[in-house]
Design a protein around this motif. Sequence first.
Motif, PDB file in Angstrom:
ATOM      1  N   THR A  43       0.841  -1.180   0.000  1.00  0.00           N
ATOM      2  CA  THR A  43       0.000   0.000   0.000  1.00  0.00           C
ATOM      3  C   THR A  43       0.887   1.245   0.000  1.00  0.00           C
ATOM      4  OG1 THR A  43      -1.601  -1.218   1.330  1.00  0.00           O
ATOM      5  CG2 THR A  43      -1.885   1.169   1.201  1.00  0.00           C
ATOM      6  N   PRO A  44       0.686   2.199  -0.936  1.00  0.00           N
ATOM      7  CA  PRO A  44       1.557   3.386  -0.999  1.00  0.00           C
ATOM      8  C   PRO A  44       1.610   4.186   0.294  1.00  0.00           C
ATOM      9  CG  PRO A  44       0.237   3.201  -2.991  1.00  0.00           C
ATOM     10  CD  PRO A  44      -0.276   2.164  -2.043  1.00  0.00           C
ATOM     11  N   ASP A  45       0.519   4.163   1.085  1.00  0.00           N
ATOM     12  CA  ASP A  45       0.490   4.919   2.318  1.00  0.00           C
ATOM     13  C   ASP A  45       0.924   4.097   3.530  1.00  0.00           C
ATOM     14  OD1 ASP A  45      -0.295   7.515   1.542  1.00  0.00           O
ATOM     15  OD2 ASP A  45      -2.320   6.779   1.157  1.00  0.00           O
ATOM     16  N   ALA A  46       1.449   2.891   3.302  1.00  0.00           N
ATOM     17  CA  ALA A  46       1.935   2.070   4.408  1.00  0.00           C
ATOM     18  C   ALA A  46       3.141   2.742   5.061  1.00  0.00           C
ATOM     19  CB  ALA A  46       2.315   0.678   3.911  1.00  0.00           C
ATOM     20  N   LEU A  47       3.432   2.335   6.291  1.00  0.00           N
ATOM     21  CA  LEU A  47       4.563   2.917   7.025  1.00  0.00           C
ATOM     22  C   LEU A  47       5.884   2.398   6.468  1.00  0.00           C
ATOM     23  CD1 LEU A  47       5.802   4.508   9.384  1.00  0.00           C
ATOM     24  CD2 LEU A  47       5.479   2.454  10.805  1.00  0.00           C
ATOM     25  N   HIS A  48       6.729   3.331   6.025  1.00  0.00           N
ATOM     26  CA  HIS A  48       8.090   3.021   5.595  1.00  0.00           C
ATOM     27  C   HIS A  48       9.014   4.003   6.304  1.00  0.00           C
ATOM     28  CE1 HIS A  48       7.041   0.219   2.335  1.00  0.00           C
ATOM     29  NE2 HIS A  48       6.020   1.008   2.111  1.00  0.00           N
ATOM     30  N   THR A  49      10.093   3.508   6.872  1.00  0.00           N
ATOM     31  CA  THR A  49      10.990   4.365   7.632  1.00  0.00           C
ATOM     32  C   THR A  49      12.390   4.412   7.038  1.00  0.00           C
ATOM     33  OG1 THR A  49      11.653   2.576   9.125  1.00  0.00           O
ATOM     34  CG2 THR A  49       9.729   3.908   9.777  1.00  0.00           C
ATOM     35  N   CYS A  50      13.110   5.450   7.413  1.00  0.00           N
ATOM     36  CA  CYS A  50      14.523   5.592   7.044  1.00  0.00           C
ATOM     37  C   CYS A  50      15.189   6.400   8.144  1.00  0.00           C
ATOM     38  CB  CYS A  50      14.652   6.307   5.691  1.00  0.00           C
ATOM     39  SG  CYS A  50      14.154   8.049   5.737  1.00  0.00           S
ATOM     40  N   SER A  51      16.474   6.656   8.006  1.00  0.00           N
ATOM     41  CA  SER A  51      17.173   7.525   8.954  1.00  0.00           C
ATOM     42  C   SER A  51      17.667   8.757   8.202  1.00  0.00           C
ATOM     43  CB  SER A  51      18.364   6.795   9.591  1.00  0.00           C
ATOM     44  OG  SER A  51      19.478   6.790   8.714  1.00  0.00           O
TER      45      SER A  51
ATOM     46  N   PHE B 162       6.507   3.979  -2.305  1.00  0.00           N
ATOM     47  CA  PHE B 162       5.869   4.638  -1.183  1.00  0.00           C
ATOM     48  C   PHE B 162       5.476   6.087  -1.527  1.00  0.00           C
ATOM     49  CE2 PHE B 162      10.495   5.040  -0.882  1.00  0.00           C
ATOM     50  CZ  PHE B 162      10.635   6.418  -0.893  1.00  0.00           C
ATOM     51  N   ASN B 163       4.558   6.648  -0.751  1.00  0.00           N
ATOM     52  CA  ASN B 163       4.205   8.062  -0.880  1.00  0.00           C
ATOM     53  C   ASN B 163       5.070   8.939   0.013  1.00  0.00           C
ATOM     54  OD1 ASN B 163       2.206   7.714  -2.790  1.00  0.00           O
ATOM     55  ND2 ASN B 163       0.577   7.490  -1.271  1.00  0.00           N
ATOM     56  N   ARG B 164       5.637   8.329   1.061  1.00  0.00           N
ATOM     57  CA  ARG B 164       6.481   9.100   1.980  1.00  0.00           C
ATOM     58  C   ARG B 164       7.316   8.154   2.839  1.00  0.00           C
ATOM     59  NH1 ARG B 164       1.621   8.753   3.142  1.00  0.00           N
ATOM     60  NH2 ARG B 164       1.094  10.585   1.929  1.00  0.00           N
ATOM     61  N   LEU B 165       8.410   8.677   3.369  1.00  0.00           N
ATOM     62  CA  LEU B 165       9.235   7.958   4.338  1.00  0.00           C
ATOM     63  C   LEU B 165       9.210   8.719   5.652  1.00  0.00           C
ATOM     64  CD1 LEU B 165      12.477   7.102   2.293  1.00  0.00           C
ATOM     65  CD2 LEU B 165      10.806   5.464   3.180  1.00  0.00           C
ATOM     66  N   ILE B 166       9.102   7.987   6.757  1.00  0.00           N
ATOM     67  CA  ILE B 166       9.182   8.598   8.078  1.00  0.00           C
ATOM     68  C   ILE B 166      10.603   8.411   8.586  1.00  0.00           C
ATOM     69  CG2 ILE B 166       8.216   8.712  10.390  1.00  0.00           C
ATOM     70  CD1 ILE B 166       6.208   9.305   8.128  1.00  0.00           C
ATOM     71  N   CYS B 167      11.298   9.510   8.880  1.00  0.00           N
ATOM     72  CA  CYS B 167      12.669   9.438   9.374  1.00  0.00           C
ATOM     73  C   CYS B 167      12.660   9.212  10.885  1.00  0.00           C
ATOM     74  CB  CYS B 167      13.419  10.732   9.070  1.00  0.00           C
ATOM     75  SG  CYS B 167      13.644  11.064   7.325  1.00  0.00           S
ATOM     76  N   VAL B 168      13.379   8.199  11.316  1.00  0.00           N
ATOM     77  CA  VAL B 168      13.468   7.888  12.738  1.00  0.00           C
ATOM     78  C   VAL B 168      14.931   7.766  13.147  1.00  0.00           C
ATOM     79  CG1 VAL B 168      11.238   6.695  12.778  1.00  0.00           C
ATOM     80  CG2 VAL B 168      13.323   5.400  12.287  1.00  0.00           C
ATOM     81  N   ASP B 169      15.191   7.920  14.459  1.00  0.00           N
ATOM     82  CA  ASP B 169      16.549   7.742  14.961  1.00  0.00           C
ATOM     83  C   ASP B 169      16.735   6.315  15.464  1.00  0.00           C
ATOM     84  OD1 ASP B 169      15.271   7.604  17.423  1.00  0.00           O
ATOM     85  OD2 ASP B 169      15.877   9.610  18.071  1.00  0.00           O
ATOM     86  N   GLU B 170      17.835   6.061  16.173  1.00  0.00           N
ATOM     87  CA  GLU B 170      18.147   4.705  16.624  1.00  0.00           C
ATOM     88  C   GLU B 170      17.097   4.157  17.592  1.00  0.00           C
ATOM     89  OE1 GLU B 170      20.062   7.291  16.712  1.00  0.00           O
ATOM     90  OE2 GLU B 170      21.848   6.881  15.494  1.00  0.00           O
ATOM     91  N   ASP B 171      16.375   5.046  18.280  1.00  0.00           N
ATOM     92  CA  ASP B 171      15.358   4.627  19.244  1.00  0.00           C
ATOM     93  C   ASP B 171      13.964   4.572  18.626  1.00  0.00           C
ATOM     94  OD1 ASP B 171      17.256   4.502  21.341  1.00  0.00           O
ATOM     95  OD2 ASP B 171      17.117   6.673  21.591  1.00  0.00           O
TER      96      ASP B 171
END
Length: 361
Positions: A310-318, A335-344
Amino acid sequence: MSLTPTIGGIGTLAAQGTGAAGMLGEREVVRSTGKQAIVSFLESQTCYSVLRASGKVVVFDTRIPIQLAFYALVEHDMQAAPLWDLKRCQFVGILTVTDFIDVLRYYRETGSDVMTLASRSIADILADEGILSTVLKKNPPQRYASANGEDTGADQHSSFLSVDADATLATACHLLHDQMMDFLPVMLPSDMRVLSTITYTCVLEHLVNNFREQRRLFDDSIYDLGIGTYGEDLVVAYPHQRLHEVLHTLHLHGLSAVPVIDENTKKIRGVYSRSDITFLTKASDAGDAVSKLDSTLEMLMAEQRTDVTTPDALHTCSTRHTLQYVFEYFAQWKFNRLICVDEDETVVGVVSARDLVAYFL
């Protein structure tokens, strides 16, 4: 997208400078070269090139009930459709899935009889100043809004902005970006038919599938390149929040989606998109749909599709991931977007398809 390193590529630039200053100069040259390579590619491609061979277009007569139009979009798995005015014999705008959701918000906020919605035509809704000046009022993303806040781009509820099929992809990208649009109709000039609609995701998909470059031009991180939204500009939501509250926030900030985080740990829990229609497909009627606007995000996210296709599914990067990596990841997952997250797994930023395309404009 094939971006494999070769001898004689950008490494030969090292001789142009020494030390920190030389490396800084080299980095700027590489970034500029990478941008120009993408711009040249976009200018060499026409809008025809992004059209799918088996694509379909749904067009709505503005006289049909807006509720019927929404269910037609859902049935055909489409996010938007051009609007045709029979009296004027011309296209007059675009209707999206999120428009119908916003109209439901209006009925909830004003306490209007939602059962009347079944008989209200698209034209009637788009002529309602109360609706147009509130829930359908266009708010550009703050990241791209002008300094004085006056330039909101094209209002696709009252005007029809399109691009010819033989126009360059660069032209289409500038129209999307400069006019703050999410959907750009592609027209066949000879008979004024709508062939398709272009989105930022369409552009990226064509880019990663067809652009070829042997030099390593995209090895800087997305954060260093300024691609995405970070820090104080980042908008988030919490699982306990009501849907109508989150939808209002998204509309106010001109956003299509928001990361959902745990209120205590600040870790990522998911992502919620304005175009998510799960709550509508489970509603028995318009009244039930309006009542579901009081559901919490936690309840709604439990009902969402969880497959990563799904294009709106959760995808993460750093923030350390390179533009090269993001391109390759997009080629795999669209994907439609990437959510940037840190090590935690704490959310620190968001990178959208629009951000990626806008970097090259």
